[in-house]
Motif scaffolding. Structure first.
Motif, PDB file in Angstrom:
ATOM      1  N   ARG A 135      21.202  -6.523   4.166  1.00 41.18           N
ATOM      2  CA  ARG A 135      22.602  -6.530   3.740  1.00 41.18           C
ATOM      3  C   ARG A 135      23.529  -5.912   4.772  1.00 41.18           C
ATOM      4  NH1 ARG A 135      26.289  -3.273   1.792  1.00 41.18           N
ATOM      5  NH2 ARG A 135      24.902  -1.477   1.916  1.00 41.18           N
ATOM      6  N   ASN A 136      23.071  -4.886   5.480  1.00 42.10           N
ATOM      7  CA  ASN A 136      23.996  -4.146   6.341  1.00 42.10           C
ATOM      8  C   ASN A 136      23.634  -4.158   7.814  1.00 42.10           C
ATOM      9  OD1 ASN A 136      21.878  -2.283   6.601  1.00 42.10           O
ATOM     10  ND2 ASN A 136      22.738  -0.888   5.059  1.00 42.10           N
ATOM     11  N   SER A 137      22.649  -4.945   8.224  1.00 40.12           N
ATOM     12  CA  SER A 137      22.221  -4.940   9.622  1.00 40.12           C
ATOM     13  C   SER A 137      22.114  -6.365  10.157  1.00 40.12           C
ATOM     14  CB  SER A 137      20.857  -4.252   9.755  1.00 40.12           C
ATOM     15  OG  SER A 137      20.335  -4.433  11.061  1.00 40.12           O
ATOM     16  N   TYR A 138      22.436  -6.505  11.427  1.00 40.97           N
ATOM     17  CA  TYR A 138      22.185  -7.766  12.128  1.00 40.97           C
ATOM     18  C   TYR A 138      20.781  -7.790  12.730  1.00 40.97           C
ATOM     19  CZ  TYR A 138      27.139  -8.929  11.694  1.00 40.97           C
ATOM     20  OH  TYR A 138      28.384  -9.236  11.199  1.00 40.97           O
ATOM     21  N   GLY A 139      20.017  -6.725  12.466  1.00 40.93           N
ATOM     22  CA  GLY A 139      18.607  -6.696  12.827  1.00 40.93           C
ATOM     23  C   GLY A 139      18.346  -6.269  14.269  1.00 40.93           C
ATOM     24  N   PRO A 140      17.063  -5.986  14.551  1.00 41.65           N
ATOM     25  CA  PRO A 140      15.961  -6.008  13.576  1.00 41.65           C
ATOM     26  C   PRO A 140      16.019  -4.789  12.637  1.00 41.65           C
ATOM     27  CG  PRO A 140      15.160  -5.256  15.706  1.00 41.65           C
ATOM     28  CD  PRO A 140      16.599  -5.646  15.915  1.00 41.65           C
ATOM     29  N   VAL A 141      15.659  -4.996  11.377  1.00 40.93           N
ATOM     30  CA  VAL A 141      15.655  -3.914  10.402  1.00 40.93           C
ATOM     31  C   VAL A 141      14.338  -3.143  10.515  1.00 40.93           C
ATOM     32  CG1 VAL A 141      17.178  -5.189   8.860  1.00 40.93           C
ATOM     33  CG2 VAL A 141      14.695  -5.369   8.573  1.00 40.93           C
ATOM     34  N   GLY A 142      14.331  -1.966   9.889  1.00 42.28           N
ATOM     35  CA  GLY A 142      13.149  -1.127   9.942  1.00 42.28           C
ATOM     36  C   GLY A 142      13.123  -0.200  11.136  1.00 42.28           C
TER      37      GLY A 142
END
Length: 538
Positions: A135-142
């Motif tokens: 929802r809040n990141s253009y990635g990469p997430v984690g």
């Protein structure tokens, strides 16, 4: 910032001298205080704060997380160190809300008996998105999203502002509340909570200044939001810009950062922002990519601005019509007026004319007044009306300001040849057309500069805003026209261009009537003029 839209250090001694020139006259004795405040803003301190807040230790500063709480502890300690008085709940700096979120609030009380009850809020959000989500990141997430620009940069700037204002004695006239919001990335939660449950009376807040993403200054350009939320805010901001940043005064007002929470409540707002970039809401928004010199310039500009607004005798009230302004309103104001037809219709060797004063005609436009009057290529203009065309008598302004019917003498083949010309249009003296801007009383926006005119030779450009003539302000079009009418040549006009103040010198051509003859027709109701007023005739 909350919303995810898809789409060398200068001479400090010279800069400080420029800054001191804008201190309100009643505070002239406090110039040393402003100098001290400006000197306290150091690039090394901005670096220290930004690198600390964007370190992996704080795990992306997500609101309610252990990293967010740790970042709040760091910021609370800095507020104490700078001598800010607690302005949160229960006599502390914190205002807790929702799921372990907290705003941090410290105030510098004003020292003026009449103005100290008024509050200028200076704010930034300190949270970011932690490890990121879809929802809040253009990635990469984690991965840790350190948010160096968003918004460790604004938070670092606020801490430097808190030090610059908080340690000065005496303090400004108005009180200055420094607010660090939590939960901005979750929907402006911190600022929304404060305006709903303010720790100080909301009706005492006269202006809110927001710092959000000030760490990527490029081409010296800063986006400045909110100047249309209060009458005269653009001029106030520009007058504090001795750092000479290029200010992009956007009309956009969206709920994408914390200033909007105050705007909704009818408080005039400003927000400084250096623009989005490829690292926005990605793990790559790291502190090594910050433009620290740019952050320093922006923070020093904001020091000047805070002193200007905190010490001003009065501040603009909220402008209700800013709620309904749309792109079409900006397009209407900024539309350039069409060029005027040539009065004479000739071409000449400009370099030779500027160097020696000799005007040699190189071409005559078909069907022009010049052709009808008998001008030929190769003629040298000896006199135009009562003006001898020599060095010191620029030709274009003479033509523009001459009566509609004029006698001319040219040299042709060694002989003096008299001509008579009926020029297009009425005399035009300064060569400017402008429109008023309802949001900025006492200023006008230049919408046409006639080539070759005194205004063009002085360096006027489209969208310049005129502030003064001969060092004097004006209240409306009529006062501006009168100031121009009586000004003795040469005279200076103060203009604002992209947030920078310039002094342009206007020189009228010799032997052109000055007094009453320079009064223009008022074309403000003329449809063809686009709502403009011109110095000279259309």
């Amino acid at each position: 910032m909350f919303q995810l839209p898809r789409s060398s250090t200068r001479s400090w001694a010279l800069l400080t001298a420029m800054v001191l020139a804008i201190v309100p006259p009643a505070r002239a004795a406090d110039k040393g205080m402003l100098r001290s405040a400006l000197d306290s803003v150091r690039t090394s301190d901005l670096r220290r704060h930004a690198f600390a807040l964007a370190d992996d230790t704080f795990e992306g500063r997500e609101a309610g997380s252990r990293g967010g709480r740790a970042a709040a502890g760091y910021l609370r300690d800095e507020m104490k160190r700078y001598g800010l008085r607690p302005a949160g709940d229960g006599g502390g700096y914190d205002q807790q809300f929702d799921n372990g979120y907290r705003n941090l609030l410290g105030i510098v009380p004003g020292d003026d008996p009449q103005l100290s009850d008024q509050i200028v809020v200076v704010a930034a959000h300190f949270d970011h998105v932690g490890y990121g989500t879809q929802r809040n990141s253009y990635g990469p997430v984690g991965h840790i999203h350190n948010g160096a620009d968003d918004n460790a940069s604004g938070t670092a700037g606020l801490l430097e502002l808190a030090e610059a204002i908080g340690r000065q004695q005496p303090p400004p006239r108005r009180s200055v509340l420094f607010a660090l919001w939590d939960g901005e990335e979750k929907g402006l939660l911190g600022s929304k909570h404060w305006v709903a449950q303010p720790t100080l009376p909301l009706d005492r807040v006269v202006l809110m200044i927001n710092l959000d993403m000030i760490g990527r200054l490029r081409d010296n350009r800063v986006e400045l939001y909110g100047t249309r939320s209060g009458h005269g805010l653009r001029r106030l901001v520009s007058s504090a810009n001795s750092v000479n940043l290029q200010l992009d005064f956007t009309w956009e007002m969206k709920d994408n950062s914390d200033h909007y929470s105050f705007f909704e409540r009818g408080v005039p707002v400003l927000m400084a922002h250096t623009g989005l970039h490829d690292d926005y809401h990605r793990p790559s928004d790291d502190p090594e990519k910050l433009n620290l010199d740019g952050m320093t310039d922006i923070t020093r500009f904001l020091v000047e601005l805070i002193y200007a607004v905190a010490d001003a005798p009065e501040l603009p009230e909220f402008r209700d019509s800013s709620r309904s302004e749309a792109p079409r309103h900006r397009a209407e104001l900024e539309a350039a007026l069409p060029p005027l037809p040539s009065r004479l219709g000739v071409r000449w060797d400009h370099e030779l004319a500027e160097e020696k004063g000799d005007v040699w005609i190189t071409g005559v436009e078909s069907g022009s007044p010049a052709e009808r009057g008998g001008f030929l290529a190769g003629d040298r203009v000896v006199s135009f009306g009562d003006v001898a065309i020599t060095a010191g008598a620029p030709f274009a302004p003479v033509v523009l300001a001459s009566p509609s019917s004029v006698d001319v003498v040219v040299e042709r083949g060694g002989a003096m040849v008299p001509l008579h010309v009926d020029l297009n249009g009425d005399p035009l003296y300064l060569g400017l057309s402008w429109r008023p801007d309802e949001a900025e009383p006492g200023t006008v926006v230049v919408k046409r500069v006639v080539p070759g005119s005194p205004a063009a030779r002085a360096g006027f450009q489209l969208d310049d805003r005129i502030y003064q003539v001969g060092g004097r302000d004006f209240a409306d079009n009529n006062e501006l026209i009168e100031l121009v009418r009586v000004a003795a040549s040469p005279y200076r006009m103060q203009v604002e261009r992209s947030g920078q103040l310039l002094e342009l010198t206007v020189e009228m051509p010799p032997r052109i009537p000055q007094g009453a003859a320079t009064a223009p027709r008022d074309t403000s109701r003329s449809e063809s003029s686009g709502g403009a007023v011109s110095i000279g005739a259309e």
